[in-house]
Design a protein around this motif. Structure first.
Motif, short mmCIF file in Angstrom:
data_model
loop_
_atom_site.label_atom_id
_atom_site.label_comp_id
_atom_site.label_asym_id
_atom_site.label_seq_id
_atom_site.Cartn_x
_atom_site.Cartn_y
_atom_site.Cartn_z
N ASP A 1 4.91 -19.46 -2.81
CA ASP A 1 3.75 -18.70 -3.29
C ASP A 1 3.85 -17.93 -4.64
O ASP A 1 3.33 -18.12 -5.39
CB ASP A 1 3.60 -17.62 -2.17
CG ASP A 1 2.48 -16.42 -2.50
OD1 ASP A 1 1.40 -17.18 -3.01
OD2 ASP A 1 2.56 -15.52 -2.46
N CYS A 2 5.23 -17.57 -4.87
CA CYS A 2 5.58 -17.01 -6.25
C CYS A 2 5.44 -17.87 -7.10
O CYS A 2 5.27 -17.75 -8.33
CB CYS A 2 7.02 -16.51 -6.13
SG CYS A 2 8.24 -17.67 -5.61
N ILE A 3 5.78 -19.42 -6.94
CA ILE A 3 5.56 -20.37 -8.18
C ILE A 3 4.18 -20.82 -8.18
O ILE A 3 3.53 -21.06 -9.27
CB ILE A 3 6.46 -21.46 -7.78
CG1 ILE A 3 8.21 -21.09 -7.75
CG2 ILE A 3 6.42 -22.78 -8.43
CD1 ILE A 3 9.05 -22.25 -7.20
N ASN A 4 3.45 -20.92 -7.08
CA ASN A 4 2.01 -21.32 -7.33
C ASN A 4 1.34 -20.11 -7.93
O ASN A 4 0.38 -20.79 -8.64
CB ASN A 4 1.45 -21.44 -5.84
CG ASN A 4 2.01 -22.75 -5.05
OD1 ASN A 4 2.34 -23.88 -5.68
ND2 ASN A 4 1.92 -22.73 -3.83
N ASP A 5 1.52 -19.11 -7.72
CA ASP A 5 0.72 -17.89 -8.31
C ASP A 5 1.00 -17.93 -9.77
O ASP A 5 0.15 -17.38 -10.41
CB ASP A 5 0.98 -16.64 -7.85
CG ASP A 5 0.62 -16.51 -6.36
OD1 ASP A 5 -0.41 -17.25 -5.95
OD2 ASP A 5 0.91 -15.53 -5.70
#
Length: 291
Positions: free
Chosen positions: A267-271
């Motif tokens: 999630d932290c990378i996608n965001d």
């Protein structure tokens, strides 16, 4: 690293819709500058003809010095400088080396960002009418003297940090800048930098954070770093918020991580992806903002 496919992004960036008549926050300006930040990741042989033929700019230059790259776009009304974000491992090392800040414009800033911006700042951009070498500051002055134009800066990730520092340096010299829009930017400077920058330019500086984008939380506060500019936040469901309470951000990040737990990637990378910011801006294009 293989070059990204430029043709694949054309539907997303094809429209240039800029609000020339205002220096206040405008969602169309935000979206257009996010698109410019996206373009900064692509090769000049693709971007320069596109900017001239599709966006109808009279000039577009690729600024490239060591690991620092940016595009400078000029038409009759605006100058836009879009800094490239992190694409190489060396760039990420600059981001993640949590060194103590060192003196620069408006206060102390991360030494890696200062070093990276210096590459373009000290480069020669030709000679002026007196035959003197022009550095970046002189070159911007000359462009504005040739024809009055509003000056805008933007960037994603590391590019956002470099754009912020560039604006601080120009404003310290009283060079007029109309706006700064950054997406997923890390912290740039210390509390003195934040206070001085905000006193001078907060009303024209807009810093977007998408839900659980981890890059926006480095370098850490514990080492004296602090964000500057006006904060705009996208929730896990894509809603745009201004200055949410910390606990609301925390709860929303937890929800975002849970929602993406079974999906590919973190999630932290996608965001952090610039495409996520563009999609969020499109969704909120007609949403009224209250400060």
């Amino acid at each position: 690293m293989p070059s990204p496919d430029f043709s694949a992004i054309l539907p997303k960036v094809s429209q240039f819709d800029f609000q020339y008549e205002t220096a206040k926050y405008h969602p169309k300006i935000a979206l257009t500058l996010a698109k410019a930040s996206k373009l900064a990741y692509f090769a000049p042989e693709d971007v320069i003809p596109f900017v001239k033929q599709t966006w109808h700019f009279t000039d577009c230059q690729f600024l490239n010095e060591k690991e620092t790259q940016a595009y400078l776009m000029v038409n009759d009304q605006v100058i836009i400088v879009a800094f490239r974000g992190s694409t190489e491992q060396a760039d990420w090392l600059n981001n993640l080396k949590c060194l103590m800040p060192e003196s620069d414009a408006f206060g102390k800033v991360h030494p890696g960002f200062r070093y990276a911006l210096d590459h373009l700042w000290q480069k020669s951009y030709g000679k002026n009418s007196k035959g003197e070498e022009m550095r970046f500051l002189d070159y911007i002055k000359q462009l504005q003297l040739q024809k009055p134009r509003s000056l805008w800066f933007t960037g994603h990730s590391l590019g956002g940090a470099l754009a912020t520092l560039a604006v601080a340096r120009l404003r310290e010299k009283d060079i007029p800048v109309y706006g700064l829009y950054t997406f997923g930017s890390p912290r740039v400077g210390d509390r003195a930098f934040e206070r001085t920058f905000n006193a001078d330019f907060k009303s024209k500086s807009f810093r977007f954070v998408n839900n659980n984008d981890t890059v926006t939380r480095i370098p850490p506060r514990e080492m004296g770093y602090s964000h500057a500019g006006t904060f705009l936040y996208f929730t896990a469901t894509g809603q745009i918020k201004t200055d949410p309470y910390f606990w609301l951000q925390f709860l929303d990040r937890v929800q975002g991580s849970m929602d993406d737990f079974m999906k590919p990637g973190l999630d932290c990378i996608n965001d952090h992806r610039i495409d996520c910011y563009i999609d969020r801006l499109i969704t909120n294009l007609n949403v009224p903002i209250t400060w």
